[in-house]
Motif scaffolding. Structure first.
Motif, PDB file in Angstrom:
ATOM      1  N   ALA A 167       0.814  -1.210   0.000  1.00  0.00           N
ATOM      2  CA  ALA A 167       0.000   0.000   0.000  1.00  0.00           C
ATOM      3  C   ALA A 167       0.849   1.262   0.000  1.00  0.00           C
ATOM      4  CB  ALA A 167      -0.929  -0.009   1.221  1.00  0.00           C
ATOM      5  N   ALA A 168       2.071   1.177   0.544  1.00  0.00           N
ATOM      6  CA  ALA A 168       2.990   2.317   0.572  1.00  0.00           C
ATOM      7  C   ALA A 168       4.335   1.861  -0.004  1.00  0.00           C
ATOM      8  CB  ALA A 168       3.158   2.828   1.999  1.00  0.00           C
ATOM      9  N   ALA A 181       7.937  10.201  -4.771  1.00  0.00           N
ATOM     10  CA  ALA A 181       8.285   9.613  -3.468  1.00  0.00           C
ATOM     11  C   ALA A 181       9.312   8.512  -3.623  1.00  0.00           C
ATOM     12  CB  ALA A 181       7.012   9.071  -2.806  1.00  0.00           C
ATOM     13  N   LEU A 182       9.208   7.712  -4.688  1.00  0.00           N
ATOM     14  CA  LEU A 182      10.176   6.635  -4.916  1.00  0.00           C
ATOM     15  C   LEU A 182      11.546   7.202  -5.296  1.00  0.00           C
ATOM     16  CD1 LEU A 182       7.833   4.174  -6.809  1.00  0.00           C
ATOM     17  CD2 LEU A 182       8.954   3.738  -4.603  1.00  0.00           C
ATOM     18  N   CYS A 183      11.576   8.251  -6.098  1.00  0.00           N
ATOM     19  CA  CYS A 183      12.858   8.893  -6.421  1.00  0.00           C
ATOM     20  C   CYS A 183      13.513   9.447  -5.163  1.00  0.00           C
ATOM     21  CB  CYS A 183      12.643  10.014  -7.442  1.00  0.00           C
ATOM     22  SG  CYS A 183      12.240   9.473  -9.114  1.00  0.00           S
ATOM     23  N   HIS A 184      12.730  10.106  -4.334  1.00  0.00           N
ATOM     24  CA  HIS A 184      13.230  10.658  -3.073  1.00  0.00           C
ATOM     25  C   HIS A 184      13.783   9.542  -2.182  1.00  0.00           C
ATOM     26  CE1 HIS A 184      13.595  13.112   0.460  1.00  0.00           C
ATOM     27  NE2 HIS A 184      12.504  12.628   1.059  1.00  0.00           N
ATOM     28  N   ARG A 237       1.851   4.443 -12.140  1.00  0.00           N
ATOM     29  CA  ARG A 237       0.812   5.244 -12.791  1.00  0.00           C
ATOM     30  C   ARG A 237       0.650   6.616 -12.143  1.00  0.00           C
ATOM     31  NH1 ARG A 237      -1.089   0.078 -11.792  1.00  0.00           N
ATOM     32  NH2 ARG A 237      -1.805  -1.163 -13.581  1.00  0.00           N
ATOM     33  N   ASP A 238       1.347   6.870 -11.040  1.00  0.00           N
ATOM     34  CA  ASP A 238       1.092   8.031 -10.183  1.00  0.00           C
ATOM     35  C   ASP A 238       2.350   8.876 -10.066  1.00  0.00           C
ATOM     36  OD1 ASP A 238       0.813   9.709  -7.897  1.00  0.00           O
ATOM     37  OD2 ASP A 238      -0.741   8.385  -7.090  1.00  0.00           O
ATOM     38  N   HIS A 239       2.290  10.140 -10.523  1.00  0.00           N
ATOM     39  CA  HIS A 239       3.476  10.993 -10.469  1.00  0.00           C
ATOM     40  C   HIS A 239       3.908  11.282  -9.031  1.00  0.00           C
ATOM     41  CE1 HIS A 239       3.565  12.786 -14.798  1.00  0.00           C
ATOM     42  NE2 HIS A 239       3.278  11.491 -14.797  1.00  0.00           N
ATOM     43  N   ASP A 240       2.961  11.426  -8.142  1.00  0.00           N
ATOM     44  CA  ASP A 240       3.341  11.656  -6.742  1.00  0.00           C
ATOM     45  C   ASP A 240       4.084  10.452  -6.176  1.00  0.00           C
ATOM     46  OD1 ASP A 240       2.275  14.191  -6.692  1.00  0.00           O
ATOM     47  OD2 ASP A 240       0.335  13.547  -5.874  1.00  0.00           O
ATOM     48  N   LEU A 241       3.637   9.251  -6.524  1.00  0.00           N
ATOM     49  CA  LEU A 241       4.346   8.049  -6.081  1.00  0.00           C
ATOM     50  C   LEU A 241       5.716   7.959  -6.739  1.00  0.00           C
ATOM     51  CD1 LEU A 241       4.555   5.394  -4.588  1.00  0.00           C
ATOM     52  CD2 LEU A 241       3.170   4.324  -6.387  1.00  0.00           C
TER      53      LEU A 241
END
Length: 309
Positions: A202-203, A229-232, A222-226
C-alpha cells in the motif's frame, strides 16, 4: 554462464534424466562463448548452444546418450569441416547425463573427462581459485566449472503496461533477480515469470530500504506523486542505477522538487529520465527493449541510450 544447479534440478524433477550440453571451450569464431549450456531431455530442451547445425548435432547426440544410458561424452567440432558452417572456428562440447542423485553438492566442481584418476595439483589449484561466474576450464583432461555469480537485483516499481513489458523482457535473461512492486495483488498478472518476486504494498516507497544498495531500479508507476516519493526514497537509500519513466518536462519538474527536498544536483543526475531509446518509439514493448538493450550493452549500468546512471 557457470554451473546452474537449480535449473538442472528443476529440469530433472520435471522430465527425469537430463543431458547437459556444455560449450567447454572455443577456438576462433564460434556461435556462443565457453560456459554456455543447454539441457536436453527425451521430448524437449531448454537453452541453446547456438549455431543451427551445431545445436542439431548436440541435441541428437544428447538423445542418443539418453537412449543408450551413457553418462558422458566429449567432442571437438571444427564448425566448417564437420558441420559445413561458415563460422570458421571450433567448439568443444561436453555431454553429461544427470539424474537427481548426480547433482554436485558444491561448486566449483572438477571432474575427469576420461578414466578417473587422482586429481592433478594444477586442477585442484584452478578449482580452488575459480571465482563465481568464471568460464569453464579444461586442465589435463579435467573439466572445472564455477558456481553462478550472485544474481544482480532489479527492482521494478509499477505493474502497468511498461512495467509488465520490462519484466517480460528482462526475466528470461540470465543473472537477474527481479523484485516487482505495486499497490495491490490484482495489479500483477496471474502468472509471474520464473525468478520474479511480486510484492503488493500500500505504501511502496516504504519498501525502498529493503532493496540492496547494489540494485538497479526502474520507476514506472501510474502516479506521479508516487514516482516522486520513490525517487526521493531511492536517493536517500542509494542504488546502482535508477531510471524513471517520463518526459523531459516531467523530469525538469522532478529535478526542481527533488532539489527542494534537499538533494544535490549531482545526486539527482544519477536518475535517468526519460528511459529507453526514443528512436524505437513509445510503445511499452519498445521502451522495454530500449531499457534492456542499454543495460546489456553497458554492463548493466545504464537505463537510457545517452545517460549513464
Amino acid at each position: 554462464m557457470s554451473f546452474d544447479r537449480d535449473s538442472l534440478a528443476t529440469a530433472i524433477a520435471a522430465h527425469g534424466p537430463v543431458v547437459r550440453v556444455l560449450v567447454a571451450a572455443t577456438a576462433g569464431s564460434a556461435p556462443r562463448d565457453a560456459g554456455t549450456a543447454m539441457l536436453v531431455w527425451e521430448e524437449g530442451q531448454s537453452g541453446t548452444v547456438g549455431g543451427g547445425a551445431l545445436e542439431h548435432e548436440a541435441v541428437r547426440s544428447a538423445r542418443d546418450m539418453l537412449a543408450a544410458g551413457r553418462a558422458t561424452a566429449q567432442r571437438r567440432l571444427p564448425l566448417g569441416p564437420a558441420l559445413r558452417q561458415c563460422c570458421g572456428g571450433a567448439v568443444t562440447l561436453v555431454w553429461e547425463r544427470f539424474e537427481a542423485g548426480d547433482l554436485p553438492e558444491s561448486l566449483p566442481r572438477a571432474r575427469p573427462l576420461g578414466p578417473a584418476h587422482e586429481m592433478p595439483e594444477a586442477v585442484a589449484r584452478k578449482r580452488d581459485t575459480m571465482r563465481p561466474g568464471a568460464a569453464p576450464a579444461l586442465v589435463e583432461n579435467w573439466l572445472i566449472e564455477a558456481a553462478l555469480p550472485e544474481a544482480r537485483p532489479l527492482w521494478v516499481w509499477g505493474a502497468g503496461h511498461v512495467g509488465r513489458a520490462v519484466v517480460s523482457v528482462m526475466a528470461p535473461l540470465p543473472g537477474r533477480a527481479i523484485t516487482w512492486i505495486d499497490l495491490a495483488p490484482d495489479c500483477f498478472p496471474d502468472t509471474l515469470p520464473e525468478g520474479v518476486t511480486a510484492i503488493p504494498a500500500a505504501a511502496p516507497a516504504a519498501l525502498m530500504p529493503r532493496a540492496p544498495v547494489a540494485a538497479d531500479h526502474l520507476i514506472v508507476t501510474r502516479d506521479h506523486d508516487l514516482d516522486l516519493a520513490l525517487c526521493h526514497a531511492a536517493l536517500n537509500h542509494g542504488f546502482a542505477s535508477c531510471g524513471l519513466i517520463g518526459s523531459a518536462t516531467k523530469w525538469a519538474r522532478f529535478r526542481s522538487r527533488l532539489a527542494a527536498l534537499g538533494h544535490s544536483n549531482a545526486l539527482i543526475s544519477r536518475i535517468a529520465c526519460p528511459i529507453g531509446d526514443t528512436s524505437l518509439g513509445r510503445d511499452p514493448q519498445a521502451i522495454a527493449v530500449g531499457v534492456a538493450a542499454a543495460l546489456l550493452r553497458s554492463g548493466n549500468k545504464t537505463m537510457t541510450r545517452d545517460r549513464a546512471v
